[in-house]
Design an enzyme around this catalytic site. Structure first.
Site, PDB file in Angstrom:
ATOM      1  N   ASN A 198     -48.382  24.912 -16.541  1.00  0.00           N
ATOM      2  CA  ASN A 198     -48.022  26.301 -16.811  1.00  0.00           C
ATOM      3  C   ASN A 198     -47.994  26.659 -18.289  1.00  0.00           C
ATOM      4  O   ASN A 198     -47.865  27.829 -18.636  1.00  0.00           O
ATOM      5  CB  ASN A 198     -46.650  26.607 -16.197  1.00  0.00           C
ATOM      6  CG  ASN A 198     -45.550  25.681 -16.694  1.00  0.00           C
ATOM      7  OD1 ASN A 198     -45.774  24.488 -16.848  1.00  0.00           O
ATOM      8  ND2 ASN A 198     -44.371  26.215 -16.943  1.00  0.00           N
TER       9      ASN A 198
ATOM     10  N   LYS B 288     -39.012  25.220 -11.787  1.00  0.00           N
ATOM     11  CA  LYS B 288     -38.549  26.088 -12.864  1.00  0.00           C
ATOM     12  C   LYS B 288     -39.203  27.444 -12.714  1.00  0.00           C
ATOM     13  O   LYS B 288     -40.423  27.554 -12.672  1.00  0.00           O
ATOM     14  CB  LYS B 288     -38.899  25.461 -14.221  1.00  0.00           C
ATOM     15  CG  LYS B 288     -38.246  26.137 -15.439  1.00  0.00           C
ATOM     16  CD  LYS B 288     -38.989  27.337 -15.965  1.00  0.00           C
ATOM     17  CE  LYS B 288     -40.324  26.955 -16.554  1.00  0.00           C
ATOM     18  NZ  LYS B 288     -40.996  28.145 -17.184  1.00  0.00           N
TER      19      LYS B 288
ATOM     20  N   ARG C 215      -8.840  19.146 -34.313  1.00  0.00           N
ATOM     21  CA  ARG C 215      -8.832  17.885 -33.551  1.00  0.00           C
ATOM     22  C   ARG C 215     -10.030  17.795 -32.602  1.00  0.00           C
ATOM     23  O   ARG C 215     -10.346  16.717 -32.106  1.00  0.00           O
ATOM     24  CB  ARG C 215      -7.511  17.756 -32.780  1.00  0.00           C
ATOM     25  CG  ARG C 215      -6.316  17.477 -33.678  1.00  0.00           C
ATOM     26  CD  ARG C 215      -5.019  17.593 -32.922  1.00  0.00           C
ATOM     27  NE  ARG C 215      -4.968  16.710 -31.771  1.00  0.00           N
ATOM     28  CZ  ARG C 215      -4.047  16.808 -30.807  1.00  0.00           C
ATOM     29  NH1 ARG C 215      -3.124  17.776 -30.862  1.00  0.00           N
ATOM     30  NH2 ARG C 215      -4.067  15.962 -29.787  1.00  0.00           N
TER      31      ARG C 215
ATOM     32  N   ARG D 186     -34.230  24.456 -11.741  1.00  0.00           N
ATOM     33  CA  ARG D 186     -33.947  25.055 -13.041  1.00  0.00           C
ATOM     34  C   ARG D 186     -33.894  26.577 -12.936  1.00  0.00           C
ATOM     35  O   ARG D 186     -34.206  27.156 -11.896  1.00  0.00           O
ATOM     36  CB  ARG D 186     -35.004  24.584 -14.047  1.00  0.00           C
ATOM     37  CG  ARG D 186     -34.892  23.099 -14.377  1.00  0.00           C
ATOM     38  CD  ARG D 186     -36.059  22.620 -15.218  1.00  0.00           C
ATOM     39  NE  ARG D 186     -36.200  23.389 -16.458  1.00  0.00           N
ATOM     40  CZ  ARG D 186     -37.264  23.336 -17.253  1.00  0.00           C
ATOM     41  NH1 ARG D 186     -38.303  22.568 -16.913  1.00  0.00           N
ATOM     42  NH2 ARG D 186     -37.315  24.068 -18.346  1.00  0.00           N
TER      43      ARG D 186
ATOM     44  N   ARG E 209     -62.947  16.518  -9.010  1.00  0.00           N
ATOM     45  CA  ARG E 209     -62.643  15.168  -9.446  1.00  0.00           C
ATOM     46  C   ARG E 209     -63.957  14.419  -9.659  1.00  0.00           C
ATOM     47  O   ARG E 209     -65.004  14.802  -9.125  1.00  0.00           O
ATOM     48  CB  ARG E 209     -61.758  14.452  -8.435  1.00  0.00           C
ATOM     49  CG  ARG E 209     -62.386  14.268  -7.061  1.00  0.00           C
ATOM     50  CD  ARG E 209     -61.353  13.811  -6.040  1.00  0.00           C
ATOM     51  NE  ARG E 209     -61.956  13.581  -4.737  1.00  0.00           N
ATOM     52  CZ  ARG E 209     -61.310  13.654  -3.592  1.00  0.00           C
ATOM     53  NH1 ARG E 209     -60.032  13.973  -3.589  1.00  0.00           N
ATOM     54  NH2 ARG E 209     -61.908  13.415  -2.449  1.00  0.00           N
TER      55      ARG E 209
ATOM     56  N   ASN F  30     -47.582  23.312   1.895  1.00  0.00           N
ATOM     57  CA  ASN F  30     -47.172  21.933   1.678  1.00  0.00           C
ATOM     58  C   ASN F  30     -47.711  21.472   0.336  1.00  0.00           C
ATOM     59  O   ASN F  30     -48.910  21.531   0.087  1.00  0.00           O
ATOM     60  CB  ASN F  30     -47.705  21.034   2.802  1.00  0.00           C
ATOM     61  CG  ASN F  30     -47.117  19.640   2.742  1.00  0.00           C
ATOM     62  OD1 ASN F  30     -47.314  18.909   1.797  1.00  0.00           O
ATOM     63  ND2 ASN F  30     -46.391  19.265   3.791  1.00  0.00           N
TER      64      ASN F  30
END
Length: 433
Positions: A363, A328, A14, A310, A417, A354
């Site tokens: 990663n 994680k 069931r 995680r 940048r 910070n």
């Protein structure tokens, strides 16, 4: 020195699942393992009866012994499969069901104590809706005369409120003798375990029923009933953590795992979910809509709202993990902050650092995972990508919008940048007006 037989061979048709019924989880743990955990403080030996071709179930039962019920011919037949291991056992043997995962250890102790008063003891309950449970028929003194399955019961027997929970306990030699004498003379043509009650009475043995709460003896044969077990277990777990000093702002919306550990003065907001393996120390605030699994949150930290921790994550004392931040296998040091829209995977963040909004640790290179090391007191500007393996030194600064592929030394600034170009007269000149 009592022993236990746990019947776990059922397919659970069931459930409509490829997973054996006994492995369906309640509060993040298979039903079988909940029952084993309740049995271990009480029984010196545990034997689990499984069906053929159930290696996952055998693995879940370890280190306890398993036997295979090659043909599913009923509960009495299933219990009899343990005879080669327990027929000569010098103590009592109890027979239990893997899909009754909520039986407390205290109830099992009461069952064993009652068995000392009689030749056989069973667990019984008075459910609000007796439905199709087997009925326990007693004499004027309350001793059990027989157990009648609902399908075989008459109108008067179906009106009885005392119902059989299926669990029995007797001396090993007597139990297996009675099991060998059980016959499949019933509507289903199966060997019923409760028939040992009638056989015991026929021998002049006293049979007693130990009553327990309906919630403690609840079982699951369908997904809906499994959801009912989850609700009962969650109510227990919530009550336990609140009794231990944690505040659940909206308890009915918080879902705990069987092993969730919350310290004193922890506050958990609405709609927080704990997976297995979470420990939260004293004074932590977990804000709404956060999800935690296999992680450690140190004293005084603030998590959320909408945070995800995680497996392998540790959040240090007084650290902050804010909205839409995912960690994680990450270590966030004491007092460090990652308050907005960031992913920190396979990373170590030093004390007091910070992490700006939109920061990610890159990663995974498609084959291997690599770590990012961020020193103490560092500042990572918004919208930065740290391409691992890379180290950002103590008190270092990463300029906003940078893609960092090389180490940044202590006390240095890293900037990577494209240079901004300004083109005079090339702006918006009212187009569309």
């Amino acid at each position: 020195m009592p022993a236990a037989i746990i019947l776990a061979a059922g397919l659970g048709t069931r459930m409509r699942s490829a997973l054996p019924k006994a492995l369906h989880p309640v509060a993040g743990r298979p039903m079988l393992n909940h029952l084993i955990a309740a049995c271990e403080p009480v029984f010196d030996r545990i034997v689990v009866v499984v069906g053929p071709g159930m290696p996952a179930l055998e693995a879940a039962a370890r280190p306890h012994a398993t036997v295979v019920q090659a043909e599913r011919l009923g509960t009495g037949h299933a219990a009899a499969q343990a005879a080669p291991l327990l027929a000569d056992y010098p103590g009592d043997v109890a027979v239990l069901y893997a899909d009754n995962p909520l039986i407390p250890t205290a109830t099992l102790r009461r069952l064993l104590a009652r068995r000392q008063e009689a030749g056989l003891a069973l667990l019984a309950m008075r459910p609000a809706d007796p439905a199709r449970y087997g009925r326990v028929v007693t004499d004027a003194e309350g001793d059990v005369l027989r157990v009648v399955e609902w399908a075989d019961a008459g109108e008067a027997e179906r009106a009885i409120g005392l119902c059989n929970a299926g669990v029995v306990c007797a001396p090993a030699a007597d139990l297996f003798r009675w099991l060998a004498a059980v016959r499949a003379e019933n509507a289903k043509g199966e060997y019923y375990l409760p028939d040992v009650v009638g056989l015991a009475v026929a021998e002049g043995r006293r049979v007693v029923a130990e009553e327990a709460a309906e919630a403690d003896l609840a079982g699951a044969n369908s997904r809906a009933e499994l959801a009912g077990l989850e609700g009962l277990m969650q109510a227990r777990l919530r009550g336990a953590v609140m009794e231990g000093g944690a505040t659940l702002v909206a308890p009915e919306t918080v879902f705990l795992s069987w092993d969730t550990a919350l310290g004193q003065d922890v506050t958990v907001g609405p709609h927080v979910v704990f997976g297995p393996g979470v420990t939260v120390e004293d004074g932590v605030e977990i804000r709404p809509f956060s999800h935690l699994e296999s992680c450690l949150v140190r004293r005084g930290a603030i998590i959320g709202p909408y945070a995800r921790l995680r497996p392998g994550t540790e959040v240090g004392e007084g650290a902050h993990v804010g909205n839409f931040v995912e960690l994680k296998a990450a270590l966030l040091g004491p007092g460090a902050k990652a308050n907005h829209l960031s992913y920190l995977g396979d990373a170590t963040v030093g004390a007091g650092s910070n992490i700006g909004a939109g920061t990610i640790t890159c990663n995974y290179d498609g084959v291997n995972k690599h770590r990012t090391e961020i020193g103490a007191g560092a500042f990572i500007g918004s919208d930065s990508a740290l391409v691992a393996p890379v180290r950002i030194g103590d008190r270092a600064l990463v300029a906003a919008g940078s893609v960092i592929t090389e180490d940044v030394p202590d006390d240095a600034m890293g900037i990577a940048r494209g240079r901004q170009a300004v083109k005079p007269g090339r702006g918006f000149k009212g187009k569309g007006k």
